[in-house]
Write a protein that holds these residues in place. Structure first.
Motif, PDB file in Angstrom:
ATOM      1  N   VAL A   1       0.838  -1.207   0.000  1.00  0.00           N
ATOM      2  CA  VAL A   1       0.000   0.000   0.000  1.00  0.00           C
ATOM      3  C   VAL A   1       0.872   1.256   0.000  1.00  0.00           C
ATOM      4  CG1 VAL A   1      -1.671   1.325   1.346  1.00  0.00           C
ATOM      5  CG2 VAL A   1      -1.952  -1.148   1.105  1.00  0.00           C
ATOM      6  N   ALA A   2       1.918   1.252   0.821  1.00  0.00           N
ATOM      7  CA  ALA A   2       2.792   2.427   0.902  1.00  0.00           C
ATOM      8  C   ALA A   2       3.477   2.691  -0.433  1.00  0.00           C
ATOM      9  CB  ALA A   2       3.828   2.230   2.013  1.00  0.00           C
ATOM     10  N   TRP A   3       3.991   1.646  -1.060  1.00  0.00           N
ATOM     11  CA  TRP A   3       4.661   1.805  -2.356  1.00  0.00           C
ATOM     12  C   TRP A   3       3.695   2.326  -3.418  1.00  0.00           C
ATOM     13  CZ3 TRP A   3       7.336  -3.638  -2.050  1.00  0.00           C
ATOM     14  CH2 TRP A   3       8.455  -3.542  -1.201  1.00  0.00           C
ATOM     15  N   SER A   4       2.466   1.824  -3.382  1.00  0.00           N
ATOM     16  CA  SER A   4       1.483   2.248  -4.390  1.00  0.00           C
ATOM     17  C   SER A   4       1.177   3.738  -4.289  1.00  0.00           C
ATOM     18  CB  SER A   4       0.187   1.443  -4.230  1.00  0.00           C
ATOM     19  OG  SER A   4       0.409   0.082  -4.525  1.00  0.00           O
ATOM     20  N   ASP A   5       1.265   4.280  -3.074  1.00  0.00           N
ATOM     21  CA  ASP A   5       0.978   5.698  -2.875  1.00  0.00           C
ATOM     22  C   ASP A   5       2.229   6.563  -2.874  1.00  0.00           C
ATOM     23  OD1 ASP A   5      -1.700   5.428  -2.879  1.00  0.00           O
ATOM     24  OD2 ASP A   5      -1.993   5.541  -0.724  1.00  0.00           O
TER      25      ASP A   5
ATOM     26  N   GLY B   1      -6.949  -3.292 -15.347  1.00  0.00           N
ATOM     27  CA  GLY B   1      -6.367  -1.956 -15.293  1.00  0.00           C
ATOM     28  C   GLY B   1      -6.389  -1.346 -13.908  1.00  0.00           C
ATOM     29  N   SER B   2      -6.947  -2.055 -12.917  1.00  0.00           N
ATOM     30  CA  SER B   2      -7.008  -1.487 -11.569  1.00  0.00           C
ATOM     31  C   SER B   2      -5.604  -1.301 -10.979  1.00  0.00           C
ATOM     32  CB  SER B   2      -7.853  -2.367 -10.644  1.00  0.00           C
ATOM     33  OG  SER B   2      -7.325  -3.677 -10.546  1.00  0.00           O
ATOM     34  N   ASP B   3      -4.683  -2.222 -11.271  1.00  0.00           N
ATOM     35  CA  ASP B   3      -3.305  -2.074 -10.779  1.00  0.00           C
ATOM     36  C   ASP B   3      -2.642  -0.842 -11.388  1.00  0.00           C
ATOM     37  OD1 ASP B   3      -3.565  -4.345  -9.290  1.00  0.00           O
ATOM     38  OD2 ASP B   3      -2.361  -5.625 -10.590  1.00  0.00           O
ATOM     39  N   ILE B   4      -2.948  -0.590 -12.659  1.00  0.00           N
ATOM     40  CA  ILE B   4      -2.394   0.580 -13.347  1.00  0.00           C
ATOM     41  C   ILE B   4      -2.952   1.857 -12.731  1.00  0.00           C
ATOM     42  CG2 ILE B   4      -2.269   1.804 -15.553  1.00  0.00           C
ATOM     43  CD1 ILE B   4      -2.508  -0.940 -16.923  1.00  0.00           C
ATOM     44  N   ALA B   5      -4.264   1.886 -12.552  1.00  0.00           N
ATOM     45  CA  ALA B   5      -4.910   3.080 -11.999  1.00  0.00           C
ATOM     46  C   ALA B   5      -4.391   3.410 -10.602  1.00  0.00           C
ATOM     47  CB  ALA B   5      -6.422   2.869 -11.966  1.00  0.00           C
TER      48      ALA B   5
ATOM     49  N   VAL C   1       4.024   7.860 -21.905  1.00  0.00           N
ATOM     50  CA  VAL C   1       2.709   7.220 -21.774  1.00  0.00           C
ATOM     51  C   VAL C   1       2.575   6.578 -20.397  1.00  0.00           C
ATOM     52  CG1 VAL C   1       1.256   5.332 -22.603  1.00  0.00           C
ATOM     53  CG2 VAL C   1       2.384   6.845 -24.241  1.00  0.00           C
ATOM     54  N   LEU C   2       3.611   5.860 -19.974  1.00  0.00           N
ATOM     55  CA  LEU C   2       3.587   5.216 -18.657  1.00  0.00           C
ATOM     56  C   LEU C   2       3.382   6.240 -17.556  1.00  0.00           C
ATOM     57  CD1 LEU C   2       6.537   2.649 -18.939  1.00  0.00           C
ATOM     58  CD2 LEU C   2       4.101   2.147 -19.022  1.00  0.00           C
TER      59      LEU C   2
ATOM     60  N   GLY D   1      -0.916   5.200 -11.956  1.00  0.00           N
ATOM     61  CA  GLY D   1      -1.192   5.837 -10.676  1.00  0.00           C
ATOM     62  C   GLY D   1      -2.043   7.081 -10.750  1.00  0.00           C
ATOM     63  N   LYS D   2      -2.788   7.255 -11.825  1.00  0.00           N
ATOM     64  CA  LYS D   2      -3.598   8.467 -11.992  1.00  0.00           C
ATOM     65  C   LYS D   2      -5.063   8.267 -11.623  1.00  0.00           C
ATOM     66  CE  LYS D   2       0.093  10.456 -13.428  1.00  0.00           C
ATOM     67  NZ  LYS D   2       0.852  11.280 -12.468  1.00  0.00           N
ATOM     68  N   GLY D   3      -5.373   7.109 -11.048  1.00  0.00           N
ATOM     69  CA  GLY D   3      -6.722   6.893 -10.540  1.00  0.00           C
ATOM     70  C   GLY D   3      -7.728   6.395 -11.546  1.00  0.00           C
ATOM     71  N   LYS D   4      -7.346   6.275 -12.797  1.00  0.00           N
ATOM     72  CA  LYS D   4      -8.270   5.785 -13.812  1.00  0.00           C
ATOM     73  C   LYS D   4      -7.484   5.170 -14.949  1.00  0.00           C
ATOM     74  CE  LYS D   4     -12.020   7.158 -16.937  1.00  0.00           C
ATOM     75  NZ  LYS D   4     -12.830   8.285 -17.468  1.00  0.00           N
ATOM     76  N   ALA D   5      -7.913   3.985 -15.373  1.00  0.00           N
ATOM     77  CA  ALA D   5      -7.275   3.320 -16.509  1.00  0.00           C
ATOM     78  C   ALA D   5      -8.319   2.473 -17.220  1.00  0.00           C
ATOM     79  CB  ALA D   5      -6.095   2.454 -16.048  1.00  0.00           C
ATOM     80  N   GLY D   6      -8.922   3.053 -18.259  1.00  0.00           N
ATOM     81  CA  GLY D   6      -9.912   2.332 -19.054  1.00  0.00           C
ATOM     82  C   GLY D   6      -9.241   1.414 -20.050  1.00  0.00           C
TER      83      GLY D   6
END
Length: 356
Positions: free
Chosen positions: A175-179, A255-259, A281-282, A287-292
């Motif tokens: 969780v810490a790394w993701s944020d 895409g949830s991991d990407i978001a 692109v990456l 980590g921008k909260g949305k990845a369709g």
């Protein structure tokens, strides 16, 4: 093995529902929410494949040739622990779908909204945390029950307490790394996979099953090592499905991991391999909260063009060979009985090839 897992799921479903009915009956005079909560926990806990719970019987069967009575409550405990972790994980990840249905906190949020609650989302999360806590308490009561049956109560409770602490602290790192709190390297991510997924998903149930069947420490150590390697493979495959799978099969949004900006193996390798426009692109998507689906397709394309997908598959082949070597050591004990030893081999193939 599919027939074995199917039968185990049926047995575990009955055991989980029995435990939930028992707790609901004991608490119905104390709290009017108890009945609904335990019905919800029973339904949520019995939706999955129940591999963790099934592995308890597998570990015991390898040693004793059959699963002893303690394996059933212990397997049910594994599934309730899993439910608790998933419930809490979904809150942290802000996921609204799990196993093809609403996550527990989202279900509560929807129910709260019907009553006109001012902040239904927050209330849903709060109730979800409570539900996950209750699942942990119920799981430990089943570990206690299994320990009393098997005659090794203290050792069993100690084993589960330690391993649940390990997965909890590993989740904190994730969780810490993701944020953005820290930037892990490849070795640290593999270590996370070993301790967050490997030991909890495979090492713990296999070792616990062997423990209640009377296995010695050397044999259990090998089972735990095998479980760690299975867990690394499982998590790498999970990352791959999170990028290249289909939402309907995986049971959660692709895409949830990407978001969320998860520091997965794919993320680290993509960040290192991508250059120029691909790197831009990456940085624009992760980590921008949305990845369709459009964003996911862009990342997929980069993973293929940079050779990252190929490199990940090569890494999986290496870990599979390591797991096969440990499996040979396990079977060299002469303790592995059929069909249990065959199931242990098939488990490795399943982990590498699964689609959900």
């Amino acid at each position: 093995m599919q027939q074995y897992l199917s039968q185990q799921k049926q047995n575990l479903t009955e055991e989980i529902r029995r435990a939930c009915r028992r707790e609901a009956a004991a608490m119905e005079q104390k709290n009017p929410r108890a009945s609904d909560l335990f019905t919800l926990l029973a339904d949520f806990s019995t939706r999955g494949k129940m591999i963790r719970g099934s592995l308890v019987s597998l570990g015991a069967g390898l040693v004793a040739g059959e699963a002893p009575p303690a394996a059933l409550p212990l397997g049910a405990a594994m599934e309730l622990f899993q439910s608790a972790l998933l419930i809490h994980d979904d809150i942290m990840d802000r996921d609204t779908m799990r196993r093809g249905q609403s996550t527990v906190h989202h279900y509560y949020a929807l129910e709260a909204a019907k009553y006109g609650t001012d902040d239904a989302a927050h209330l849903g999360e709060s109730l979800g945390i409570c539900a996950g806590d209750v699942a942990i308490f119920l799981a430990f009561s089943l570990v206690n029950e299994a320990g009393l049956i098997a005659g090794n109560h203290h050792e069993l409770v100690g084993l589960f307490s330690r391993e649940m602490s390990i997965v909890g602290t590993a989740q904190m790192s994730d969780v810490a790394w993701s944020d953005g709190w820290g930037d892990p390297n490849l070795a640290e991510v593999i270590s996370l996979y070993r301790y967050k997924t490997g030991r909890y998903t495979f090492s713990l149930p296999l070792s616990a099953g062997a423990l209640i069947a009377g296995a010695d420490r050397r044999f259990r150590d090998l089972l735990e090592e095998y479980g760690e390697l299975l867990g690394i493979l499982f998590q790498i495959r999970d990352d791959e499905l999170g990028l290249f799978g289909e939402s309907e099969e995986v049971g959660k949004p692709i895409g949830s991991d990407i978001a969320e900006g998860k520091k997965t193996l794919f993320y680290l390798m993509l960040k290192k391999a991508a250059e120029g426009e691909a790197l831009s692109v990456l940085e624009r998507i992760y980590g921008k909260g949305k990845a369709g689906i459009d964003e996911v397709r862009q990342i997929r394309k980069i993973a293929v063009s940079t050779g990252v997908l190929s490199s990940v598959e090569t890494m999986m082949d290496d870990y599979k060979r390591k797991a096969e070597a440990v499996l040979d050591q396990i079977l060299s004990f002469g303790i592995g009985r059929e069909p249990w030893s065959g199931y242990l081999r098939q488990l490795l193939d399943y982990v590498c090839r699964r689609n959900s």
